[in-house]
Write a protein that holds these residues in place. Structure first.
Motif, PDB file in Angstrom:
ATOM      1  N   LEU A 253       1.132  -1.062   0.166  1.00  0.00           N
ATOM      2  CA  LEU A 253       0.106  -0.391  -0.219  1.00  0.00           C
ATOM      3  C   LEU A 253       1.324   1.272  -0.260  1.00  0.00           C
TER       4      LEU A 253
ATOM      5  N   LEU B 210      -6.614   0.543 -10.944  1.00  0.00           N
ATOM      6  CA  LEU B 210      -7.174  -0.032  -9.797  1.00  0.00           C
ATOM      7  C   LEU B 210      -8.620  -0.654 -10.854  1.00  0.00           C
TER       8      LEU B 210
ATOM      9  N   ILE C  19      -7.023   5.070 -11.963  1.00  0.00           N
ATOM     10  CA  ILE C  19      -8.461   4.987 -12.312  1.00  0.00           C
ATOM     11  C   ILE C  19      -7.699   3.262 -13.482  1.00  0.00           C
TER      12      ILE C  19
ATOM     13  N   LYS D  11     -11.286 -23.495  -6.780  1.00  0.00           N
ATOM     14  CA  LYS D  11     -12.143 -22.728  -7.732  1.00  0.00           C
ATOM     15  C   LYS D  11     -11.375 -21.730  -8.695  1.00  0.00           C
ATOM     16  N   HIS D  12     -11.393 -20.542  -8.120  1.00  0.00           N
ATOM     17  CA  HIS D  12      -9.941 -19.089  -8.790  1.00  0.00           C
ATOM     18  C   HIS D  12      -9.113 -19.099  -8.224  1.00  0.00           C
TER      19      HIS D  12
ATOM     20  N   ILE E  26      -8.198 -10.490   6.232  1.00  0.00           N
ATOM     21  CA  ILE E  26      -9.424 -10.033   5.834  1.00  0.00           C
ATOM     22  C   ILE E  26      -8.966  -9.608   4.472  1.00  0.00           C
ATOM     23  N   LEU E  27      -6.866  -9.587   4.042  1.00  0.00           N
ATOM     24  CA  LEU E  27      -6.635  -9.076   2.829  1.00  0.00           C
ATOM     25  C   LEU E  27      -5.960 -10.743   3.105  1.00  0.00           C
TER      26      LEU E  27
ATOM     27  N   TYR F 155      -9.506  -5.019  -9.991  1.00  0.00           N
ATOM     28  CA  TYR F 155     -10.557  -5.262  -9.847  1.00  0.00           C
ATOM     29  C   TYR F 155     -10.544  -6.836 -10.612  1.00  0.00           C
TER      30      TYR F 155
ATOM     31  N   ALA G  33      -8.752  -9.898 -10.114  1.00  0.00           N
ATOM     32  CA  ALA G  33      -9.457 -10.520  -8.682  1.00  0.00           C
ATOM     33  C   ALA G  33     -11.053 -11.343  -9.072  1.00  0.00           C
ATOM     34  N   MET G  34     -10.999 -11.078 -10.494  1.00  0.00           N
ATOM     35  CA  MET G  34     -12.196 -11.026 -11.696  1.00  0.00           C
ATOM     36  C   MET G  34     -12.204 -12.993 -12.038  1.00  0.00           C
TER      37      MET G  34
ATOM     38  N   TRP H 131      -3.524  -8.898  -2.793  1.00  0.00           N
ATOM     39  CA  TRP H 131      -4.338  -8.218  -3.794  1.00  0.00           C
ATOM     40  C   TRP H 131      -3.545  -7.362  -4.405  1.00  0.00           C
TER      41      TRP H 131
ATOM     42  N   LEU I 154      -2.842  -7.561  -8.261  1.00  0.00           N
ATOM     43  CA  LEU I 154      -3.859  -8.126  -9.128  1.00  0.00           C
ATOM     44  C   LEU I 154      -3.651  -7.629 -10.352  1.00  0.00           C
TER      45      LEU I 154
ATOM     46  N   SER J  94      -8.946 -16.721   2.217  1.00  0.00           N
ATOM     47  CA  SER J  94      -9.329 -18.520   3.212  1.00  0.00           C
ATOM     48  C   SER J  94      -8.775 -19.899   2.796  1.00  0.00           C
TER      49      SER J  94
END
Ligand code: HEM
Lengths: 263, 418
Positions: B102, B348, B345, B281-282, B264-265, B352, B355-356, B287, B290, B268
């Motif tokens: 960060l 960012l 942007i 699965k993914h 949280i970062l 985003y 992660a998808m 982060w 990414l 799991s």
């Protein structure tokens, strides 16, 4: 124009936080788990001691016949921040289990009652045996299960509460059950809980949701045994840091006022 | 100035004549720093803190960690459960990595906004990029060590990238693995390198700061200043206390993660022990990687993806020569400022979609954003830096000689933020 600095700063910070938020939202098309008002939630959260003890009872009487908890030792049950059974209770609990030990002086392996220092005894000798005995699905080790699932405690609770009649027209194979909250709505564990399956030694009414809550609390503790210390220490650390920050801020202003008025 | 510094004590003088450590410390405390630095300039100090914190917690973790495929996962849990305050050490280290990134992203975008990469600070910038590369390698290898599902599969995906290299790809991958798949030999070498790299980073940081101390800091108005002068303050105590204040605020946020949302970062799945037979699965990286992951997956061809991935980083090294505008700070570059925010942007957005799942709209966004990313550096900046009409810059920080009204206020607002 004159406050572009502050403006761009705000934009930048909010974007950074959006990034975090987005990542959290990595939404899979899953039903949102039930939300429970856990006592251990929030920055001052603590475990409900009685619930932990009941949760252990549910685990050992129901879940332990299929699920292992390899990372726990019986002594953990008596440690601070956990179910906090007394020393004698822990000894008695451990003594209910037989563990293999040895070799002895003759070179033979033997079994003896477990001691508090022993790890929880597993229901199956290995993963393969567990899988074979459960129709090809491995009952996962439960020590850190709460942290190993997205949604954590809420999710585990939801799975236990999520058994339903499958919708019309959905054919399920033998040994496969319908569960709202599982991936693909299918689970290879039959509903482990039913009203009164345990009789709580503290007299609490053993409803399904009560048992699900208790066992989930227990599993949350087992995944994060130092949660209470963490919360307590965290509060102290942050209060200290805030006070220190204010002091430093004030001395900084003092120091810089010389420079700012120099102009 | 520190060059002519003579220690007052006799022993100090004797020592300093033989090893001029006291001259060095005098240089560091006196170091003339622009007085209008805003809080974006505190992240260098914050990064230094992050690095030291990672090294210290890492060394302690290393005392208890077992680098073996059969034991790594349980040894981490042993740290979490049985080692005194092991959970704290581990959470500081794992969240510390995120906080480090960060901070480094803010630090890098600060440089982009204020043109800190420009002459005469190109070497500072390049050293910074090398640090950043090593940070990514270190973080990637560190993530493998707990030997959870994401560790294992992340390592598999990333190391497999090298197999895209023609002819030698296969051999390189096997060489990295120390076998024919990610396995125990991979884990042990990753541990060894993960221990080594932070010290290389430390060495580069020393060079980075050394190189910084040659021209001195850039500043929000981006002009060259006389040092020392009315425009500067000595580093100590003025900048040290400001850096300390910012660091403390940073530590409050950091502590919020450590104590109240330590997982949280993370993902799991990494609390499930690695299993070569079960693919998650993914598979997603941490982060902070990414955006690059999105670039990688936006190309249908594996080799092409890998090339673009590396190009996206190396292009930054060339930045000082892609942007030839003489004006450093975006404050005086009205058009560049807009493109700067579009780039933010864009990155960012890449993060985003990284992660998808790489499909449908996400893939489209990833592709557009990737193209824009390269266009920003290869087309927009070179052209813009030649044609942009920049606003007049002041001659000094304290006396904005050239500035009309709006500019004076700008500088004031910078100063107020001090
Ligand atoms: C371990 C990571 C790093 C550490 C500890 C570090 C430390 C520092 C420090 C202490 C400063 C001076 C204070 C400041 O301007 O904030 C600085 C300046 C700078 N850093 Fe870094 N840095 C790191 C990584 C990077 C990276 C990855 C980049 C970008 C490629 C970078 C680019 C720069 C530039 C261009 C400056 C000069 C800014 C100026 O002159 O004001 N740094 N760094």
């Amino acid at each position: 124009m004159c406050n572009t600095q502050t403006k761009s700063r705000t934009i930048f910070l909010s974007l950074i936080f959006l990034l975090f938020a987005f990542n959290q939202a990595q939404s899979e098309e899953k039903i949102k788990p039930l939300e429970v008002d856990w006592t251990f939630k929030g920055i001052t959260g603590k475990f409900d001691r009685a619930s932990l003890q009941r949760g252990y009872q549910v685990y050992t009487e129901v879940c332990a016949s299929c699920h292992s908890m390899n990372l726990l030792s019986y002594r953990n049950l008596g440690e601070k921040g956990g179910p906090e059974f007394s020393v004698d209770q822990v000894k008695a609990i451990a003594a209910n289990f037989e563990v293999e030990d040895g070799p002895n002086d003759e070179g033979d392996m033997f079994t003896r009652p477990a001691r508090p220092s022993d790890k929880f005894v597993s229901p199956y000798p290995n993963v393969q045996a567990a899988t074979a005995a459960n129709g090809g699905a491995y009952p996962p080790d439960m020590s850190v299960l709460v942290k190993a699932r997205k949604g954590g405690s809420d999710y585990i609770y939801s799975v236990l509460m999520g058994y339903e009649e499958p919708p019309q027209g959905l054919e399920l194979d033998d040994g496969v059950y319908y569960n709202k909250y599982m991936d693909g709505q299918k689970i290879k564990m039959s509903n482990p809980l039913s009203e009164g399956i345990v009789s709580y030694s503290d007299g609490t009414n053993a409803t399904v949701s009560q048992m699900a809550k208790d066992v989930t609390t227990f599993l949350t503790w087992s995944a994060e045994p130092h949660l209470e210390t963490r919360h307590k220490l965290g509060l102290k650390v942050i209060i200290f840091l805030i006070i220190f920050t204010i002091l430093v801020y004030l001395s900084m202003r003092r120091l810089w006022s010389r420079i700012d008025s120099e102009k | 100035m520190s060059e002519n510094y003579v220690p007052s004590s006799k022993f100090g003088k004797w020592f300093n004549d033989r090893l001029p450590l006291l001259t060095l410390s005098k240089h560091l405390t006196d170091y003339p720093t622009p007085k209008n630095l805003n809080y974006w300039w505190t992240f260098g100090g914050i990064l230094t803190f992050c690095l030291i914190s990672q090294i210290i917690t890492g060394i302690v973790l290393g005392m208890h960690y077992v680098a073996h495929a059969d034991m790594a996962f349980n040894s981490i849990e042993h740290i979490m459960r049985d080692v005194n305050y092991g959970w704290l050490i581990r959470y500081i280290h794992s969240n510390g990595a995120s906080m480090f990134f960060l901070a480094v992203y803010i630090h890098i975008f600060r440089s982009l906004f204020y043109g800190s990469y420009k002459s005469p600070r190109e070497i500072i910038w390049i050293l910074g990029m090398l640090i950043y590369l090593l940070m990514m390698a270190t973080a990637f290898m560190g993530y493998v060590l707990p030997w959870g599902q994401m560790s294992f599969w992340g390592a598999t995906v990333i190391t497999n990238l090298f197999s895209a290299i023609p002819l030698v790809g296969e051999s390189i991958t096997n060489w990295l693995w120390g076998g024919f798949a990610v396995d125990n030999p991979t884990l042990t070498r990753f541990f060894s390198l993960h221990y080594l790299f932070p010290f290389l980073i430390l060495g580069l940081v020393v060079l980075h700061i050394w190189a910084l101390h040659v021209p001195g800091n850039n500043n929000p108005v981006g002009i060259d200043i006389k040092k020392p002068s009315k425009d500067t303050v000595p580093f100590h105590p003025y900048i040290t206390i400001k850096d300390l204040f910012a660091l403390l605020v940073f530590m409050i946020i950091f502590s919020g993660f450590i104590f109240f949302a330590p997982n949280i970062l993370g993902h799991s799945d990494n609390y499930i022990e690695a299993n070569p037979l079960v693919t998650p699965k993914h598979i997603v990286p941490e982060w902070y990687l990414l955006p690059f992951y999105a670039i990688l997956r936006s190309v249908p061809d594996k080799l092409g993806g890998v090339i673009l991935l590396f190009a996206s980083i190396f292009i930054l090294i060339a930045l000082p020569w892609l942007d030839s505008s003489k004006v450093r700070s975006a404050i005086f570059r009205p058009v560049y400022k807009i493109f700067f925010w579009i780039l933010v942007i864009d990155v960012l957005a890449l993060g985003y979609v990284g992660a998808m799942p790489a499909e449908g709209l996400y893939l489209l966004v990833a592709r557009v954003a990737t193209i824009y990313y390269f266009a920003h550096f290869l087309i927009i900046l070179p052209i813009l830096s030649r044609i942009e009409k920049t606003e007049p810059v002041p001659l000094s920080i304290t006396e904005p000689v050239l500035g009309g009204m709006p500019k004076t206020e700008m500088i004031r607002s910078d100063k107020k933020n001090v």
